[in-house]
Structure formats: C-alpha cells, structure tokens
Design an enzyme around this catalytic site. Sequence first.
Site, short mmCIF file in Angstrom:
data_model
loop_
_atom_site.label_atom_id
_atom_site.label_comp_id
_atom_site.label_asym_id
_atom_site.label_seq_id
_atom_site.Cartn_x
_atom_site.Cartn_y
_atom_site.Cartn_z
N SER A 15 -4.79 38.79 5.45
CA SER A 15 -5.57 37.57 5.93
C SER A 15 -5.22 37.10 7.43
CB SER A 15 -5.61 36.40 5.07
OG SER A 15 -4.05 35.95 5.00
N SER A 142 7.20 32.00 16.04
CA SER A 142 6.30 30.79 15.96
C SER A 142 6.80 29.96 17.20
CB SER A 142 6.32 29.88 14.61
OG SER A 142 5.86 28.71 14.97
N TYR A 155 10.53 26.52 7.80
CA TYR A 155 9.88 27.33 8.51
C TYR A 155 10.32 27.31 9.93
CZ TYR A 155 5.53 29.13 10.67
OH TYR A 155 4.51 29.82 11.27
N LYS A 159 12.15 30.84 11.61
CA LYS A 159 11.36 31.42 12.83
C LYS A 159 12.45 31.44 13.87
CE LYS A 159 7.39 32.11 11.16
NZ LYS A 159 6.82 33.58 11.25
N THR A 190 -6.22 30.01 11.46
CA THR A 190 -6.26 30.69 10.34
C THR A 190 -6.08 29.68 9.17
OG1 THR A 190 -3.77 30.89 10.16
CG2 THR A 190 -5.05 32.63 11.59
N1 LIG Z 1 -1.55 30.45 12.16
C1 LIG Z 1 -0.65 29.80 12.95
O1 LIG Z 1 -1.02 28.75 13.50
C2 LIG Z 1 0.39 30.64 13.18
C3 LIG Z 1 1.48 29.90 14.20
C4 LIG Z 1 2.52 30.56 14.55
C5 LIG Z 1 2.97 31.45 13.63
N2 LIG Z 1 2.35 32.15 12.72
C6 LIG Z 1 2.82 33.11 11.67
O2 LIG Z 1 1.95 34.48 11.93
C7 LIG Z 1 2.20 35.14 10.63
C8 LIG Z 1 0.73 35.27 9.93
O3 LIG Z 1 0.24 33.85 9.62
P1 LIG Z 1 -1.27 33.55 9.44
O4 LIG Z 1 -1.65 32.34 10.25
O5 LIG Z 1 -2.09 34.74 9.46
O6 LIG Z 1 -1.21 33.02 8.05
P2 LIG Z 1 -2.20 33.68 6.70
O7 LIG Z 1 -3.53 33.83 6.82
O8 LIG Z 1 -1.52 32.77 5.59
O9 LIG Z 1 -1.46 34.95 6.48
C9 LIG Z 1 -0.19 35.12 5.67
C10 LIG Z 1 0.02 36.64 5.42
O10 LIG Z 1 1.34 36.97 4.95
C11 LIG Z 1 1.20 37.31 3.47
N3 LIG Z 1 2.41 37.19 2.78
C12 LIG Z 1 2.69 35.82 2.32
N4 LIG Z 1 3.81 35.92 1.66
C13 LIG Z 1 4.00 37.36 1.24
C14 LIG Z 1 4.96 37.87 0.67
N5 LIG Z 1 5.99 37.34 0.04
N6 LIG Z 1 4.87 39.42 0.45
C15 LIG Z 1 3.84 39.71 1.30
N7 LIG Z 1 2.98 39.48 1.87
C16 LIG Z 1 3.13 37.87 2.18
C17 LIG Z 1 -0.12 36.92 2.97
O11 LIG Z 1 -0.80 37.88 2.17
P3 LIG Z 1 -0.74 37.85 0.53
O12 LIG Z 1 -0.90 36.55 -0.07
O13 LIG Z 1 -1.85 38.84 0.17
O14 LIG Z 1 0.59 38.39 0.27
C18 LIG Z 1 -0.95 36.79 4.43
O15 LIG Z 1 -1.54 38.22 4.42
C19 LIG Z 1 2.84 34.25 9.90
O16 LIG Z 1 4.30 34.94 10.10
C20 LIG Z 1 2.99 32.70 10.56
O17 LIG Z 1 4.51 32.16 10.30
C21 LIG Z 1 1.05 31.78 12.49
#
Ligand SMILES: NC(=O)c1ccc[n+]([C@@H]2O[C@H](COP(=O)([O-])OP(=O)(O)OC[C@H]3O[C@@H](n4cnc5c(N)ncnc54)[C@H](OP(=O)(O)O)[C@@H]3O)[C@@H](O)[C@H]2O)c1
Length: 265
Positions: A15, A142, A155, A159, A190
């Site tokens: 996702s 992040s 978190y 990070k 997201t």
């Molecule tokens: N969105 C933001 O605002 C933002 C900002 C800064 C940084 N980030 C970072 O960007 C990355 C992606 O975030 P996102 O926004 O795309 O969130 P997301 O849509 O919730 O995606 C998170 C992904 O991580 C996977 N995941 C979670 N726990 C896992 C585990 N134990 N083993 C394997 N896979 C796992 C989930 O897949 P499954 O549930 O299928 O395992 C999902 O594919 C993260 O590291 C997040 O901290 C996001």
Amino acid sequence: MKIADKTIWITGASSGIGEALSLEAVKKGAHVILSARNIGKLENLKQRLEEIAPGSVTLMPMDVTRKEDIVKSVETVTKTTKRVDILINNAGVSQRGLVAETPVEVDRMILETDFFGAVTLTKALLPYMIRQGGGQLVAISSMTGLYGFPMRSAYASAKHALKGFFETAALELWEKNIRVTLVYPGRVHTEISKYCLDKDGKPYGIMDPGQEKGIPVETCARKIIRAIERNKRSLLLGRGEIFLYSLKKFVPPVFYLIARKISAL
Ligand SMILES: NC(=O)c1ccc[n+]([C@@H]2O[C@H](COP(=O)([O-])OP(=O)(O)OC[C@H]3O[C@@H](n4cnc5c(N)ncnc54)[C@H](OP(=O)(O)O)[C@@H]3O)[C@@H](O)[C@H]2O)c1
C-alpha cells in the site's frame, strides 16, 4: 544509478508509498521484488504492474519483524535472482499515543517493524550485495527522524535510529561500492494513520485530517526514484515540515514553541 533494467526490492509494497514506488519503478523499466504481509494486496498489485510490463514482478511476502521470514526470503531471492541492485526499506507503522500513556511494550512493537525490520533485512542481504560488487540501500525515514513530534515518540525514535544506522553504513560501505539514500518525508497522502498503533498497541483506525492534506503519494514516489537515480545521500519531502526543520536547525526556541502547538492529528 539509472533504474531501467535494475532489480529493486521494495518492502511495504502492499500500500501507500511502497505501492507507488513499485508503479513508478516498473514504469521506468525496473524489475521489482515486492514484500509485505498482505498477500492478497501484493497479488493485486502484481497483476496491475504486469499489465504495464509482463514479467517485471516477483512477490516475496514476509513480515519484517520475523527474522526467520527475512532469512528465508533472502535465501530465495539470492538463489533465483541474478542481482539485487537496490533495496528500499519502506515497511513501517506509525503511532498515535502520548509518552505518558504508552507502555514500553508498544514502543518495542514499533521499533521492531520500523527499525529492526530494516536493519535485519539489510544485514541479511548485504553480504550478497557486496559479493555482486555493490548496490544501493534506501531507508524511508520520516521528518520525525529529524525532530520529535507529539504522539509519535516510538515512531520518531525508530526513524532517528534509521538515520544513525544508515549514515554509518554509508561511511563503512563506501569502499564496497554500496551507496545509501535516506528519505525524510513529511506527511504523504496515504492511509498510514489508519494502521498506526495507539497507546494500547491497537490499530488507530482513523484517517487523520493532517494525513489527507499530505503531498500526493505519486509525487513522493517520483521524487524518491529520482533521488535514487541521482545517488542522493538524503531527500527531504514535504511542505511546512521542511520549514519546521529549518527552524529546528537555525532558531530552536521558535521550533519548540511552534511544534508543541501543531495538531498531531
Ligand atoms: N505517509 C506518510 O505521511 C509518511 C511520512 C513519513 C514517512 N513515512 C514512511 O513511509 C513508509 C510507508 O508508509 P505509508 O504511508 O505508505 O504507509 P502504509 O500505506 O501504511 O504502508 C505501510 C506498508 O508497510 C507494510 N508493513 C507494515 N508492517 C509490516 C511488517 N511487520 N512486515 C512487513 N511489512 C509491513 C504494510 O504492509 P502489510 O500490512 O501488508 O504488511 C504496508 O505495505 C513507512 O516507513 C512510513 O513510516 C510515511
């Protein structure tokens, strides 16, 4: 390194940012290895990607908190794939819980995914990358990897830890032709807030208004791929978050005044 014809292993591909990165990479002619726990979502994504580029996807479902899953996946990948040019450690879970209310067990759950997951996979793959003559490690940190933020203590810790680990790896592995890119996104649109852990370690389940106002996920993915291709050491993404980071660096008292008043949701 240009990503056309390269093999890129992306975690958290089911996702959000991981999914968008997969799409962008395949459009640019890369082969992708996609990991996450939700096999159904990975299979749907594979179908969509293979309509763009048949044969461009390998699925490697795994839970990054389980070392045995990681070791088995690395064994399979290294036996069946000629090279892994780029590893994108993207899997992660965020947090909505106050320091004073969150037990340390919940902190550990978050660090297991966000920090140790990336470290374990990187260490398992590294000998192979070194043997093949080099590669690129990418960590999706992040903006909270650069400053603390309310309701995200574990978190932000995870990070910040990624920054320490991957900056050190960049220094140690330079001679081995391993390059490192650290990405610091602010809010991206997201569903991450829905899957966040609350103070009890349960899914928070709410799409935060702040999350909805984040930068488009496609823009985020495009910029990350461009940074990888340009071998950038770090990439900051966001809007007000970058301004806040400048305040932290240059006028810390103003940062502390503002950051504690910004809505955490
Ligand atoms: N969105 C933001 O605002 C933002 C900002 C800064 C940084 N980030 C970072 O960007 C990355 C992606 O975030 P996102 O926004 O795309 O969130 P997301 O849509 O919730 O995606 C998170 C992904 O991580 C996977 N995941 C979670 N726990 C896992 C585990 N134990 N083993 C394997 N896979 C796992 C989930 O897949 P499954 O549930 O299928 O395992 C999902 O594919 C993260 O590291 C997040 O901290 C996001």
